[in-house]
Each structure stands twice: as structure tokens, then as C-alpha cells.
Design an enzyme around this catalytic site. Structure first.
Site, PDB file in Angstrom:
ATOM      1  N   GLU A 197      -0.125   7.142  12.346  1.00 26.71           N
ATOM      2  CA  GLU A 197       0.086   8.456  11.738  1.00 26.71           C
ATOM      3  C   GLU A 197      -0.418   9.534  12.701  1.00 26.71           C
ATOM      4  O   GLU A 197      -1.526   9.412  13.221  1.00 26.71           O
ATOM      5  CB  GLU A 197      -0.658   8.581  10.412  1.00 26.71           C
ATOM      6  CG  GLU A 197      -0.330   9.868   9.684  1.00 26.71           C
ATOM      7  CD  GLU A 197      -1.033  10.001   8.327  1.00 26.71           C
ATOM      8  OE1 GLU A 197      -0.882  11.062   7.704  1.00 26.71           O
ATOM      9  OE2 GLU A 197      -1.743   9.075   7.909  1.00 26.71           O
ATOM     10  N   GLY A 202     -10.903   9.906  10.725  1.00 27.60           N
ATOM     11  CA  GLY A 202     -11.962   9.273   9.958  1.00 27.60           C
ATOM     12  C   GLY A 202     -11.569   7.885   9.519  1.00 27.60           C
ATOM     13  O   GLY A 202     -12.341   6.931   9.663  1.00 27.60           O
ATOM     14  N   MET A 206      -7.699   5.425   8.168  1.00 25.28           N
ATOM     15  CA  MET A 206      -6.246   5.405   7.987  1.00 25.28           C
ATOM     16  C   MET A 206      -5.865   4.389   6.937  1.00 25.28           C
ATOM     17  O   MET A 206      -6.328   3.245   6.971  1.00 25.28           O
ATOM     18  CB  MET A 206      -5.576   5.094   9.327  1.00 25.28           C
ATOM     19  CG  MET A 206      -4.068   5.054   9.260  1.00 25.28           C
ATOM     20  SD  MET A 206      -3.388   6.647   8.705  1.00 25.28           S
ATOM     21  CE  MET A 206      -1.862   6.095   7.949  1.00 25.28           C
ATOM     22  N   GLU A 235      -9.177   6.262   1.046  1.00 24.27           N
ATOM     23  CA  GLU A 235      -8.139   5.427   1.647  1.00 24.27           C
ATOM     24  C   GLU A 235      -7.593   4.422   0.643  1.00 24.27           C
ATOM     25  O   GLU A 235      -6.391   4.113   0.653  1.00 24.27           O
ATOM     26  CB  GLU A 235      -8.678   4.715   2.887  1.00 24.27           C
ATOM     27  CG  GLU A 235      -9.278   5.637   3.945  1.00 24.27           C
ATOM     28  CD  GLU A 235      -8.373   6.787   4.353  1.00 24.27           C
ATOM     29  OE1 GLU A 235      -7.135   6.638   4.309  1.00 24.27           O
ATOM     30  OE2 GLU A 235      -8.897   7.858   4.725  1.00 24.27           O
TER      31      GLU A 235
END
Length: 871
Positions: free
Chosen positions: A128, A268, A270, A305
Site C-alpha cells: 500500500e 506503523g 499494514m 489493523e
């Protein structure tokens, strides 16, 4: 500057993809010098596409070496396709076909940390937003969703652990000591959610049984030395899974859920489907090496997440303009989770402090953009506080307008209606409308209109009729590309208090016009309004409170957030006046009213220690800067220091008593009550050190040496290092280094403490630290700990009169432009706000921006930020 200007991409130009990928089969042959990637794509023309016989256009990257390309087994020659730096186009393709592509890539030299790269000897991915195109040629856009099957092949001795998305379906041995694992993910996903990890890792295993009785295997991977730091993340994961079932009715859908800790990581964490990749700073935690704030961050990020599994993975965004569709909604979800498991008021104070300090500044700067941007040059630049934090506030306002039951109904409808789809923010709002029956047409402006609205409130009292009139006026300042603003639909939570602090009325007002008056009848006396309770809308609210009214709210308001905010308003009003006094050469004196109010809070043992700590913490320099038309960095710093010292001396005995009663016996625990006590204790220690008395240095040194947890040790270290006790600070830094030099995350704190030290000589210290053996400029965590900490958290030294801080940052931007442009563009922020400062500083900051812009082959990431800043 010789490069072409990067292309601007516009939301209005969106078109559906010409082709869809039913299935993607990947095979990775991992090796030390190169990696071969075989991608087999089952392609068909999109029936909703505009063209009858469209060319197939695949995204790529200059680093890709194309080895072979075939359609239905027929190898294509170079005459059959056209390749540029960013695309590969095949003009003639069938309606439905199988495309096979073999590429060679070099993860071992990939310093951008996008696509497939190596982190301390481990292969890992970050796809991403547009990293997958660094792996193979592919329609790398979020609205192309495919079922993925991935086979990873590598040397078994070096890489015994081979992971990818979904469930493992086959394992085996190959020649020359190599082995393979095949993973199958049954849920369609875009390429940005693809993940791969290969390494020699330890694992913490557990399981979770869902509400329907399915057993899910939970695995968290890290280096062997960090295995003992994974328990908190595992507990946080299980807590988040239970919360999402209870609050949103969302169960996990695969047989296995995995997290991998990676030290070299731009972000931070994913949310890759079934295989989350985390920055080590967001997953590793132990009492001796991790502060309370970091414990809470781990809990929050693990939850964030995990929540993405539905709000981001099962339902994803159609295009990158819709990024807040998944991020804003998920930030709201993780904030509510943290509020439920910890202190709701403290969580709200922390979130709003970030919003007011940093996101409001973003709204007022050259990179201001709506929650749903209209255009971008480089999508990585739009992973912003506006998209995340303001996006979450927009979702929170929908929750406030609809109420929890109708909001839950809207969320259920959204997930049901769009499961397996790539959709837009309009689709999210439409689900909320359809479930609730509310018309949110005007509310949608929050997604398309940039800037922080101003709400001016005024009240009038009619004693004869017992009537109070509250008038609210809203306006939003012009932002780049948006000169004219329309009225927004916003919830204004309120309460009316009598002169004894008793609540007379409370509710939510809906402000939809440029000006509205709300009438309250049958009141026994002139009320004091408590407005924007819980920060119910992301706006700047002004009301002409008297000091006595603020004192009443501080002492009596039933809304904890507004109690804190009343204290902040008092402090800001006082400090802005003191800044004027400082600039005029007048003496700075703290008024007795402030001392008395702080003493009453400090002595009230019935209050939550966490709230006391927040109530008695002065507004930060960055927030004060936001209140000034022209930022006088030196005046802000000196006034805040002077006020802090005066409050320290005036309440010395109270600080000491509060410190003593906040000390705890027994083993460290990261529960909310214990965190609150440590927070208050260390706030008190800071004020005691501000007196400059040797007795309090001894107290800090004792806390440093005897601490059984990083929170207390780090607090003592930073407070002494930033105090007038310079020699003691150096001794403690040496001791800390000797104790923790083998713990990378702890040493990041060591770097940051020194970089943010406001005493003279800071730049020279930072320059020396950049040569330290433990500093690695390839590691984003190290860059954030040293370079970002100095430039963003040490304003009085970064804004040195000679411009040396500006030159220092520009040098680093130019250096990182080629190696890691994503990190470079994010470090740029302090220079982008050059128009807020006095003329002499403006000229120097602008000059450095121009020097960066003149660099040959400037990356699109850096070019966009610099060019917009100079516009």
C-alpha cells in the site's frame, strides 16, 4: 531541476478498470542476489468498461526486469507490447485469457521499503499504496480485486518461515536445500493487500474461538530475541476480536491470523489480509523496555489493523481518493475500542490534542485537502492526519447525529451491501442514510470541503422571561483551490450549568446554517454554556467566557473533556497575554487565579489521576503556535518555560505530595489506573525539577536508577536531560546507553530525548548523533527518532536565527530523496509552514525549499510537497 513535473491525478477522471483479474497465481523464487517472480493472471474484459476491445495496461516500475511475457502459452515478442517506466501495454488481447509474466527483482537493494524488500535479513513486503507494481506488472489499483494463490520458495536454513495471505494449503521440499509453502486466500482483494514474509523467526502462538464457535489460530512472529515482548500484542488482539464481535457483530473469517514484527518499515503497520506486517515499535512491548504510551499504542494499532479486516479488506476503497473510507472509519473504531477498555475522557483528550495541534495546522497549510481529496501527484503524500484523524471525526459526527443504534444499523447495512466490493465514501454515507432514514446530503460536504471551520458562539439572557438565546455562526477559511465554502452540517453537543455548577439542560444541537439561534426557556437563572462537549465536531470554537465562568466549568462540568478544555482555555488566554508582555519587555507574572485553580485540582483526591495530569499540563508550544497569527518561536518557548517555573515554585509542596501519593508498590501493570498514577507522578516530577533545586534532582536520579519499568526511567531521563541540570543529564544519558544499547527501540528513545532537548547546542548534538554507530539512516524509525524529533519537536532550536536548522533538514531531504522518498516527503512538514513565521525566518525557509526544488531528478513525493509549499 531537469525532471518532468509529475502528473496530477484527478478524482473527476476516474474510470472503471478495462480488465478484471479473476485469479492471481504467484510464485516467488527468493535468493540473495535476485528474486524471480512468476505471475499467472486469469484476465477478462470488464463488461462495464467503456471500450469494446480495450488494450491491457499494466502498472510497473523501472526496477522490474521483464524476462518473459505470454498470453495463453504464446510468448510475446517486444513488438507485441510497449513499455514505459510506469506501464506495460498490450494492445491486442482476447476477451478472456491467461497472462503469464516472469520478472526479476532485487529486494536486497530496495531502500524505498516499498514492494518486496529486505529488513535485517528478512524478506517482507509493503504494497500500500502502489508497491505491488515493484513486484510484477499488474493493474495495481484498489478496484481490481482478485483471489490470490501464492507459492514462496527459499533456502530452508536461512528462511524456515514462509508466509503469505490466507491459509497454508501445501508445503514441500525442493532441490539444493530449498523448500516451499503455498498459501491460498479465498477472499478477493486488491494487490495493495498482498503480503509476503520469509525469514528465520520465532513465533508466539495462541487461539481464539469466535462467537459462532470457529477456532482461529493466532500467530505473532518476531526475531528470537524479541519473543518475550509479544504477550501484550497477543492479549490486545484477542481483546480486539472480542470487541468487534460485541460492538459490530464482525467475526474473523480465515483459519489463521498472523502478525509479523519488522524493524525497517515506513509506516506503523499494514492490514494485509490475514498477514499483518507491523513496525516493531507497534507490536513489541515489555515493562522494562516499553513506556505506558507505547503499551497503549501497541494495543491501539493491533486493534486498528484487525478492525481493517472488515472496514478495509472485506469492503475496500474504489480508488485512493476514497482512502478515508477505510482509514477514517477504522480510526474511529479503534478510538472507541481504546475508550471502552481504558479511560474514555483521557482518550478523547489525547486524540483532540493531536487534532488541534497537527491536523488543524495541516488544514491551515499548503497541503490542505479535503477528507476525500480532489487530486494528487503522489498518493503516499495523502496518508495524512486529515484522511485519518479528521476522517475519524467525520464518522464520529455521523455517530452523534444518528445515535449508537442507528449507526450500528448503518454499519451492518454497509458491510452486508458491499461485502467483497471496492466502494466510495458516498456508499458509506448512503448506507447510514438508508438504515436511519436521515438525509445526510449537506453532511457530505465534510468529505469534499477542506479547512477547519470556525464556530463563533454568543449568548444573551432575558431575566424576565427566564430565556437564554445561544447564537452559533459558522465559517470556513479559504484553502488552496477552494476559496468559497458552504455551511456544514455539524452536531454541537452542549450543556447549560447554573451558577453553582448544576446542570440545567443538555443535548445535541444541529448547526446547518451560516447562523442559527437556539432558544432555551424556563431557566431559573443566567446559565453558563458548556459547548462542543466531547469535541463533538472538529472545529475551532470561540465564546467570550469570563475567567470565573471557565473556573466554574473546570470545577463542575459533568463532561470530562470540557473540564479539561476549560483549563486549557484559561492557560492559553493567559499565555498569549504573557507572550505580548515578553515581546514588549514587560515582566511575566502568573495570576493568582491560575495558581488557585491548579491548587484546587491538585489537592482534590476524588479526581481521576489521569485527568489531573491532563488538567495540569500546560498547552504545548505547537498548539500555542496555532493560536498566533505570526509564530514567535522564542517568545512562545520562553513564556511557557517561565510559567512552568512559576507554577512549580508556587505549588512546590503540592507537587511533592501528589508525587508521593502517586508512587506505587508492586509489579508493573499497564492497566488504566496504574498508567494514570504514573502519568501524574511524572508530571509532578517535571514541575519539581523546574524549580532548579538539587533535592528534586536527587529524587529524579533515584527514580531513574530504581525504576522497574521504562515509563518511570524514561520520564526521569528526559526530564533531567531537558532541565538545567546539564551534567546530571549527561551522566544519565551515558548510563541509559550502557544499559540499553542492544535494544533498538529503547535506543530510539535515547536519540529522541537528545534531539528534542531545547537547550543551546541541540543541532550540534544531533549532528554528532547522526554519526553514532547505532544510527542507521536506512531505518525510518531512526530517522523519526533523530531528524524528525529535532525538526518537529524542538522548535526553538530548529528555528535558530541563523537558519542552520532549515539547512540541516533540507540536506537530509535531498539525501533521502533518492533512497526513501516517502520518508523524505514526510520529514518536510516543518518547512512547509514557512509563511507562518516572521519575515527573516520566512526568507531562510523559502530559500531551502527552493534549493530542494532545484535538485535534479526530484522524486514525485518530494516535488509535490515542495512545489505546493512554494505556490
Amino acid at each position: 531541476m531537469s525532471q518532468q513535473q509529475p502528473q496530477t491525478i484527478y478524482l473527476k477522471d476516474y474510470q472503471v478498470p478495462s480488465h478484471l483479474i479473476a485469479k492471481t497465481e504467484l510464485r516467488f523464487e527468493l535468493a540473495e542476489e535476485e528474486t524471480l517472480v512468476r505471475a499467472t493472471l486469469h484476465v477478462r474484459r470488464n463488461p462495464e468498461g467503456a471500450q469494446a476491445r480495450p488494450a491491457l495496461v499494466l502498472n510497473g516500475h523501472p526496477s522490474l526486469e521483464l524476462c518473459r511475457l505470454s498470453i495463453d502459452g504464446q510468448v510475446l515478442s517486444e513488438r507485441d507490447f510497449q513499455r514505459t517506466d510506469e506501464t506495460l501495454t498490450i494492445t491486442q488481447v482476447p476477451e478472456e485469457f491467461t497472462l503469464e509474466c516472469l520478472t526479476r527483482i532485487h529486494p536486497e537493494t530496495n531502500t524505498a521499503l516499498e514492494g518486496l524488500y529486505k529488513s535485517d535479513g528478512m524478506f517482507c513486503t509493503q504494497c500500500e499504496a502502489e508497491g505491488f507494481r515493484r513486484i510484477t506488472f499488474y493493474p495495481d489499483r484498489p478496484d481490481v480485486m482478485s483471489v490470490f494463490s501464492t507459492t514462496v520458495v527459499a533456502d530452508k536454513t536461512r528462511y524456515p518461515i514462509l508466509l503469505s495471505n490466507g491459509n497454508p494449503v501445501e508445503t514441500g521440499e525442493e532441490d539444493d536445500g530449498r523448500h516451499f509453502v503455498t498459501w491460498d486466500d479465498p477472499f478477493p482483494k486488491p494487490a495493495y493487500l498482498f503480503a509476503l514474509v520469509a525469514g528465520d523467526l520465532a513465533v508466539l502462538e495462541d487461539s481464539y474461538t469466535t462467537s459462532s464457535g470457529r477456532k482461529v489460530s493466532l500467530k505473532i512472529y518476531a526475531e528470537r530475541k524479541d519473543l518475550d515482548k509479544l504477550d501484550h500484542a497477543m492479549a490486545s488482539l484477542k481483546k480486539a476480536m472480542h470487541w468487534d464481535e460485541q460492538v459490530y457483530g464482525r467475526e474473523y473469517d480465515l483459519d489463521i491470523y498472523m502478525i509479523v514484527a519488522v524493524d525497517f518499515f515506513n509506516m506503523g503497520a499494514m492490514e494485509n489480509k490475514g498477514l499483518n506486517i507491523f513496525n516493531t515499535s507497534c507490536v513489541l512491548a515489555s515493562p522494562k523496555t516499553t513506556t505506558d504510551a507505547a503499551f497503549q499504542r501497541v494495543e491501539s494499532v493491533v486493534a486498528h489493523e484487525y478492525f481493517h479486516n472488515w472496514s478495509g479488506n472485506r469492503v475496500t476503497c474504489r480508488d485512493w481518493f476514497q482512502l478515508s473510507l477505510k482509514e477514517g472509519f477504522t480510526v474511529f473504531r479503534d478510538a472507541e475500542f481504546s475508550a471502552d477498555v481504558n479511560s474514555r475522557t483521557v482518550k478523547r483528550v489525547e486524540d483532540v490534542t493531536l487534532l488541534r495541534t497537527a491536523q488543524f495546522a495541516e488544514d491551515g497549510g499548503p497541503m490542505a485537502h479535503p477528507v476525500r481529496p480532489d487530486s494528487y501527484m503522489e498518493i503516499s503524500n495523502f496518508y495524512t492526519l486529515t484522511v485519518y484523524e479528521k476522517g475519524a471525526e467525520v464518522v464520529r459526527m455521523i455517530h452523534s447525529l444518528l445515535g449508537p443504534e442507528q449507526f450500528r444499523a448503518g454499519a451492518d447495512l454497509y458491510f452486508q451491501r458491499h461485502d467483497g466490493q471496492a466502494v466510495t465514501t458516498d456508499d458509506f454515507v448512503k448506507a447510514m442514510e438508508d438504515a436511519s432514514g436521515r438525509d445526510l446530503t449537506q453532511f457530505r460536504r465534510w468529505y469534499s470541503q477542506a479547512g477547519t471551520p470556525n464556530v463563533e458562539a454568543s449568548g444573551s439572557w432575558d431575566a424576565e422571561q427566564g430565556r437564554y438565546r445561544l447564537t452559533l455562526r459558522q465559517s470556513t477559511p479559504a484553502t488552496p483551490g477552494q476559496d468559497e465554502k458552504l455551511p456544514l452540517h455539524m452536531p454541537i453537543a452542549y450543556g447549560l450549568l447554573d451558577q453553582q455548577g448544576r446542570e440545567l439542560s443538555a443535548g445535541v444541537l444541529e448547526l446547518t446554517e451560516s447562523e442559527q439561534t437556539f432558544v432555551f426557556d424556563n431557566l431559573p437563572g443566567h446559565p453558563v454554556p458548556s459547548l462542543l462537549r466531547g469535541f463533538s465536531a472538529p472545529v475551532k470554537l470561540s465564546f467570550d467566557y469570563s475567567d470565573e465562568e471557565l473556573m466554574l466549568l473546570l470545577k463542575s462540568d459533568t463532561d470530562g473533556f470540557n473540564r479539561w478544555d476549560a483549563g486549557q482555555r484559561m492557560a492559553v488566554r493567559l499565555m498569549l497575554g504573557m507572550i505580548d508582555d515578553y515581546r514588549a519587555g514587560r515582566s511575566i507574572q502568573v495570576p493568582s487565579l491560575l495558581v488557585e485553580s491548579w491548587a484546587s485540582v491538585l489537592r482534590d483526591r476524588s479526581l481521576d489521576p489521569a485527568m489531573v495530569a491532563h488538567l495540569l499540563r500546560l498547552p504545548g508550544e505547537a498548539y500555542l503556535a496555532e493560536q498566533c497569527q505570526t509564530v514567535d518561536v522564542e517568545a512562545i518557548h520562553e513564556v511557557r518555560q517561565a510559567l512552568r517555573e512559576q507554577l512549580a515554585n508556587a505549588l512546590k509542596d503540592d507537587w511533592l505530595q501528589a508525587y508521593k501519593r502517586s508512587c506505587q508498590d508492586g509489579a508493573y501493570t499497564p492497566d488504566a489506573e496504574s498508567i494514570a498514577r504514573r502519568s501524574l507522578k511524572n508530571l509532578c516530577l517535571g514541575y519539581l525539577l523546574a524549580t532548579g533545586e538539587d533535592a528534586w534532582l536527587a529524587l529524579a536520579e533515584e527514580q531513574f536508577s530504581r525504576a522497574d519499568n521504562m515509563t518511570d526511567q524514561h520520564a526521569a531521563l528526559s526530564l533531567v536531560v531537558h532541565s538545567s541540570f546539564r551534567e546530571a543529564g549527561e551522566r544519565m544519558l551515558d548510563a541509559f546507553h550502557n544499559q540499553w544499547q542492544h535494544e533498538a527501540l529503547v535506543m530510539n528513545q535515547w536519540f529522541a530525548v537528545q534531539a528534542s532537548d531545547p537547550w543551546p547546542g541541540a543541532l550540534e548534538r544531533v549532528q554528532r548523533l547522526a554519526e553514532h554507530p547505532l544510527f542507521d539512516e536506512r531505518n525510518p524509525n531512526k530517522l523519526r527518532a533523530l531528524i524528525a524529533a529535532f525538526c518537529a519537536q524542538n522548535p526553538v532550536r530548529f528555528h535558530a536565527e541563523d537558519g542552520s536548522g532549515y539547512r540541516f533538514l533540507a540536506d537530509w531531504i535531498i539525501k533521502l530523496n533518492t533512497s526513501n522518498p516517502q520518508v523524505a516527503s514526510r520529514l518536510l512538514t516543518p518547512l512547509t509552514r514557512w509563511k507562518r513565521y516572521p519575515d527573516a525566518a520566512q526568507a531562510k525557509m523559502k530559500s531551502e525549499l527552493e534549493r530542494i526544488l532545484a535538485v535534479d531528478k526530484l522524486s514525485p513525493d518530494v516535488y509535490e510537497v515542495v512545489s505546493k509549499s512554494l505556490a
